[in-house]
Design an enzyme around this catalytic site. Structure first.
Site, mmCIF file in Angstrom:
data_model
loop_
_atom_site.group_PDB
_atom_site.id
_atom_site.type_symbol
_atom_site.label_atom_id
_atom_site.label_comp_id
_atom_site.label_asym_id
_atom_site.label_seq_id
_atom_site.Cartn_x
_atom_site.Cartn_y
_atom_site.Cartn_z
ATOM 1 C CG HIS A 348 9.177 9.084 59.046
ATOM 2 N ND1 HIS A 348 9.500 8.029 59.702
ATOM 3 C CD2 HIS A 348 10.403 9.155 58.220
ATOM 4 C CE1 HIS A 348 10.588 7.676 59.370
ATOM 5 N NE2 HIS A 348 11.259 8.356 58.529
ATOM 6 C CB ALA A 349 12.331 13.019 61.044
ATOM 7 C CG HIS A 378 19.077 11.458 59.743
ATOM 8 N ND1 HIS A 378 20.055 10.498 59.080
ATOM 9 C CD2 HIS A 378 18.498 11.405 58.815
ATOM 10 C CE1 HIS A 378 19.459 9.893 58.087
ATOM 11 N NE2 HIS A 378 18.224 10.856 57.759
ATOM 12 C CD GLU A 379 15.464 14.206 58.963
ATOM 13 O OE1 GLU A 379 15.573 14.533 57.568
ATOM 14 O OE2 GLU A 379 15.102 13.003 59.186
ATOM 15 C CG HIS A 382 18.849 14.080 54.546
ATOM 16 N ND1 HIS A 382 19.346 13.636 53.480
ATOM 17 C CD2 HIS A 382 17.991 13.743 55.267
ATOM 18 C CE1 HIS A 382 19.029 12.301 54.016
ATOM 19 N NE2 HIS A 382 17.938 12.379 55.091
ATOM 20 C CD GLU A 406 18.501 9.006 53.938
ATOM 21 O OE1 GLU A 406 18.691 9.301 55.274
ATOM 22 O OE2 GLU A 406 17.570 9.349 53.115
ATOM 23 C CG HIS A 507 11.143 4.244 55.164
ATOM 24 N ND1 HIS A 507 10.822 4.450 56.315
ATOM 25 C CD2 HIS A 507 11.975 5.394 54.846
ATOM 26 C CE1 HIS A 507 11.850 5.515 56.937
ATOM 27 N NE2 HIS A 507 12.472 6.036 55.885
ATOM 28 C CE1 TYR A 517 16.762 6.688 55.708
ATOM 29 C CE2 TYR A 517 15.722 5.010 54.920
ATOM 30 C CZ TYR A 517 15.714 6.433 54.910
ATOM 31 O OH TYR A 517 15.000 7.105 54.774
HETATM 32 O O1 X8Z Z 1 13.631 7.785 57.513
HETATM 33 C C1 X8Z Z 1 14.687 8.068 58.432
HETATM 34 C C2 X8Z Z 1 14.973 9.670 58.619
HETATM 35 C C3 X8Z Z 1 14.611 10.297 57.415
HETATM 36 S S1 X8Z Z 1 15.421 10.073 55.842
HETATM 37 C C4 X8Z Z 1 14.246 10.029 59.634
HETATM 38 N N1 X8Z Z 1 15.431 6.990 58.722
HETATM 39 C C5 X8Z Z 1 15.172 5.829 58.712
HETATM 40 C C6 X8Z Z 1 13.895 5.262 59.693
HETATM 41 O O2 X8Z Z 1 13.615 6.071 60.518
HETATM 42 O O3 X8Z Z 1 13.457 4.226 59.635
HETATM 43 C C7 X8Z Z 1 16.872 7.368 59.562
HETATM 44 C C8 X8Z Z 1 17.138 5.972 60.014
HETATM 45 C C9 X8Z Z 1 16.319 4.923 59.469
HETATM 46 ZN ZN ZN Z 2 17.303 10.722 55.867
#
Ligand code: X8Z
Ligand code: ZN
Length: 608
Positions: A348-349, A378-379, A382, A406, A507, A517
């Site tokens: 997960h990024a 997106h990254e 941050h 975010e 998450h 988000y």
């Molecule tokens: O978790 C993230 C990022 C890392 S902060 C990749 N996002 C959420 C997800 O993947 O569920 C970005 C969009 C929503």
């Molecule tokens: Zn993020």
């Protein structure tokens, strides 16, 4: 940081166990002074910088090399932070009711919010919570589906997501969807314990439960925050319903009336994404005007031989064009850009700031797709935020609120317009007329509008779980009730309390709050509009790219440099001139598509 200094710090902590070190006033022998509070905050800032560096280092090694040993090491490092914070918060209570300068008061408040799931001060329970958290994340990171017999071939989340994104075969999709959800039932008992222990910790910090702690990070009353979220959701809900209606009708043409109902929820596994949170992989099926403007960035990336590094450089280039300082050399040598072949990692990024002073990185399993190119932006958002506020004391190093953090990279990615893509050679020719615009907007809506109800419901579920309104015996059922109510989707197969579908979303096991988000999806359009104005953009918002605009960059950087040192409305005002979150710019952006959708949906029964 010198090793010597670190050892001293630990010894001091262990010896007197008082972050402020002022025992006399702690015993109430004399009333503490504002100066003592200031000194206490300075001391905590120093200690936390060291402790967080230690924790982040262990967490990095674990996330990029999951074993039982790295699990333990990460848990131990976290335990130390937890222990310190419990003591520090307890001590800080002696300053309650004292007249303090704004900065000191804010730092003391932020101290209480600094762990999403705070630990109880009981050492056994603390150590249990640290291990529970570490194990949940590892179960997720290691997760694989090896088929109904368990004999393989085994596929990880990346491979299963690929099926969800590209396959149009009902059974193949179902297998990948159900398969990934076999990873989470073992998390269920751990999650229950996480809730119990976290709530004990939250109560010690002065909150009713963990959910209230999470809702307290927005410079307003936690109840007012709830109302604020509802207000924003009501603003965008009609647009989501129009999109849902159009997508359902088109999917019905693909999969048939017996599989896609005319007036009910859409089965969750045909939306192009493991969680149905981003539908943009369906674009080829849903393209409003086929052949009008070639938006196939995936193909261009492959054709032009883009690899992970080159994609990341392209992202950095955008920020540099706005006047940001380059990423440090160590970013390039220490980041994880691709999935290693020889070990389990958390794919997960994420973006990391290990030291609070420049050791910043990303951890991603980049593939040459447009989706990943956007995630890189997106990254990097941050990372560039970290760089802008690294000069602040560690307690002020954070987003104005977490939704700001975010929203930064996403706001930049809104400038990845067809015009920008042409400029960097990722598409050949620009779509010429309104048809091209509607195509582009459809692609954006499948990302941004489809996400909104998902972004909202995750924490709606967790807030109620932490508050005890959703007991363990209804975890899964209530999850699907929310999925249906907000997203208008349904599980394609019956589910039960043997399952733990929330745990199949990163998450949840990682305890990362999710409201951020949802808010970011609103805020990023406010940021985008403000930057476009600063850049002198003429014309509609969807056509604007701020690439190369130093004026836009300056305004953005001014906001980022505040970190979380001031209440977020101050930060928002610096960039946008307004002090409230508002979906107006989002609705303005999608105005052309909305009109088009309304025409398409005429005569349809929308809703579910
Ligand atoms: O978790 C993230 C990022 C890392 S902060 C990749 N996002 C959420 C997800 O993947 O569920 C970005 C969009 C929503
Ligand atoms: Zn993020």
């Amino acid at each position: 940081m010198s090793k010597h200094k670190w050892i001293l710090g630990v010894l001091l902590l262990a010896a007197c166990a008082t972050p402020g070190g002022n025992q006399a006033s702690h015993r109430g022998e004399s009333r503490p002074t504002p100066e003592e509070a200031k000194a206490f905050v300075a001391r905590v800032n120093r200690d936390l910088k060291e402790l967080w560096t230690r924790e982040a280092t262990a967490a990095w090694v674990k996330a990029t090399y999951i074993t039982e040993d790295t699990d333990r090491l990460a848990a131990w490092a976290r335990e130390e932070v937890m222990a310190y914070l419990s003591r520090a918060v307890e001590e800080s209570k002696r300053f309650d009711g004292l007249e303090l300068d704004e900065e000191t008061a804010r730092a003391l408040w932020l101290l209480r919010l600094s762990l999403p799931v705070p630990a109880p001060s009981d050492p056994e329970k603390r150590s249990e919570l640290a291990m529970v958290e570490s194990q949940m994340e590892s179960l997720y990171g290691r997760g694989k589906w090896c088929g109904p017999t368990g004999e393989g071939p085994c596929r990880d989340l990346g491979e299963l997501s690929e099926v969800l994104a590209r396959s149009r075969n009902w059974d193949e999709l179902l297998d990948a969807w159900v398969g990934w959800r076999t990873v989470s039932p073992p998390m269920r008992a751990l999650y229950e314990r996480n809730v119990e222990l976290g709530n004990l910790g939250a109560r010690e910090m002065g909150f009713a439960d963990v959910g209230e702690l999470w809702r307290s990070g927005y410079d307003m009353d936690p109840e007012a925050l709830r109302a604020e979220v509802e207000r924003l959701w009501e603003q965008v809900k009609p647009l989501y319903e129009e999109l849902h209606c159009y997508v359902r009708a088109r999917l019905q043409k693909v999969y048939g009336e017996d599989r896609i109902p005319s007036d009910g929820p859409i089965p969750a596994h045909v939306l192009g994404n493991m969680w149905a949170q981003d539908w943009s992989n369906l674009y080829p099926l849903l393209e409003p005007f086929p052949g009008q403007g070639d938006l196939d960035v995936d193909a261009a990336l492959v054709r032009q031989g883009y690899d992970a590094l080159r994609m990341t450089k392209l992202g950095e280039q955008f920020f540099l064009s706005l006047g940001f300082d380059p990423l440090p050399a160590t970013f390039w040598t220490r980041s994880m850009f691709t999935q290693p072949r020889d070990r389990d990692v958390v794919c997960h990024a994420s973006a990391w700031d290990l030291t609070g002073e420049g050791d910043i990185r990303i951890k991603m399993c980049i593939r040459p797709t447009e989706e990943d190119l956007i995630t890189i932006h997106h990254e990097l958002g941050h990372n560039f935020y970290y760089q802008k506020y690294n000069h602040l004391p560690i307690l002020f190093q954070g987003g104005a609120h977490d939704g700001f953090h975010e929203a930064v990279g996403d706001a930049i990615a809104l400038s990845i317009t067809p015009g920008y893509l042409k400029q960097v050679g990722l598409i050949d020719h620009l779509p010429k007329d309104d048809k091209g615009l509607i195509n582009f907007q459809m692609k954006m809506a499948l990302q941004k509008i489809a996400f909104l109800p998902f972004g909202k419901l995750i924490d709606q579920w967790r807030w109620d779980v932490f508050a005890g309104k959703i007991p363990p015996e209804r975890y899964n059922q209530s999850w699907w009730e929310l999925r249906e109510r907000y997203q208008g989707i349904a599980s394609p197969v019956p589910r039960s309390e043997e399952d733990f579908d929330p745990g199949a979303k990163y998450h949840i096991p990682a305890n990362v709050p999710y409201l951020r988000y949802f808010l970011a999806h609103i805020l990023q359009f406010q940021f985008h509009k403000a930057m476009c104005e600063a850049a002198g953009h003429q014309g509609i918002l969807a056509d604007c790219s701020v690439f190369g605009s130093k004026e836009a960059g300056e305004k953005l950087q001014a906001m980022l440099a505040l970190g979380q040192s001031r209440p977020w409305p101050d930060a928002l005002e610096l960039l946008t001139g307004t002090r409230t979150m508002d979906a107006g710019p989002l609705l303005e952006y999608f105005e052309p598509l909305r009109n088009w959708l309304q025409e398409q949906n005429q005569g349809q029964t929308c809703g579910w």
